[in-house]
Design a protein around this motif. Sequence first.
Motif, short mmCIF file in Angstrom:
data_model
loop_
_atom_site.label_atom_id
_atom_site.label_comp_id
_atom_site.label_asym_id
_atom_site.label_seq_id
_atom_site.Cartn_x
_atom_site.Cartn_y
_atom_site.Cartn_z
N GLU A 128 -119.23 -29.40 70.32
CA GLU A 128 -118.96 -30.42 69.31
C GLU A 128 -120.10 -30.51 68.30
O GLU A 128 -119.88 -30.81 67.12
CB GLU A 128 -118.73 -31.78 69.98
N ARG A 131 -119.52 -27.66 65.99
CA ARG A 131 -118.34 -27.97 65.18
C ARG A 131 -118.73 -28.89 64.02
O ARG A 131 -118.30 -28.68 62.88
CB ARG A 131 -117.27 -28.65 66.03
N LYS A 132 -119.54 -29.89 64.30
CA LYS A 132 -119.98 -30.83 63.26
C LYS A 132 -120.76 -30.09 62.17
O LYS A 132 -120.60 -30.38 60.98
CB LYS A 132 -120.83 -31.94 63.88
N GLU A 133 -121.60 -29.15 62.58
CA GLU A 133 -122.36 -28.38 61.59
C GLU A 133 -121.41 -27.63 60.65
O GLU A 133 -121.58 -27.63 59.43
CB GLU A 133 -123.29 -27.39 62.28
N ILE A 135 -118.21 -28.29 60.05
CA ILE A 135 -117.44 -29.25 59.25
C ILE A 135 -118.28 -29.77 58.09
O ILE A 135 -117.80 -29.89 56.95
CB ILE A 135 -116.94 -30.41 60.12
N ASP A 136 -119.55 -30.07 58.35
CA ASP A 136 -120.44 -30.54 57.29
C ASP A 136 -120.58 -29.49 56.19
O ASP A 136 -120.58 -29.81 54.99
CB ASP A 136 -121.82 -30.88 57.86
#
Length: 266
Positions: A128, A131-133, A135-136
């Motif tokens: 996760e 994933r956040k990296e 998405i950012d």
Amino acid sequence: MLMVYAPRAITCLDSHILNETLLPCKNTHVNSLNNVSIGLGPIRAPCSSILSASSFYWKSRNQLSSIKKWLCQMHDSIPSDDEYRSSRNIAISLFRRYRNVLDRGGGDNLKEFISAGVNAYALGCTDEGLRKELIDMKQSGVEIEAMESYSGSTSLKSKIASGEIDECILWLSIIFITILCTPQPTIVRWSSTPPVSDEERLKWKGFCAVIANAYYLRGMAWLPVKTLQLEQMAVVGQAEEPSVVASRMRLVFSTLEVVSPQWPKV
């Protein structure tokens, strides 16, 4: 390969497949390493306990040499330690290798993606968090440059698509769960944070453990796709297409070959 036995292991496997006895899925947490002293600067999430925005700090040059050699046992396409200096760099490295597999096929390209995933696991990254990296980066319009081509460097760049993020992180989650399903801690993880979310772990632990069982106890390198589809049906109520299931199975078997080779290379 650096191998350190963890002080404890948490069994996390329950299989739904024909009452078959499977290998335990071990959640290996290594909070300290004997004779290794690590000093950390400010930590950049999500790769806790290891990554800093600048560099690693070690008190032993000999230890630095041996650890770096283990962490970077990948193909020559990895140019430097820059890919491991931050969670964002790791996310970019993984994503480029994911695209490389899609563009050029599996084989060595898949092994490179797996090796990068194993390093991410060892460095304390989470699915996760990475994933956040991604998405950012997608939201900020960042373009990812393609891997170097066989004929030389390339300047081809493209933006990140949501579907690519989901599939890339799913591959990574399967690699992490496969590592947890090895019968002993083959890879040291320098973080107590679980590498995968509970949702993904529950969805894929049985799938990966069925394959690990075949690999370790029976010396198998392939399983009937139908067997794995039955596992998926039992866990999530539906099964993926045979070709997709076969690709997931190949990813698990290839990960096991990387982290725990059973046969000598010819």
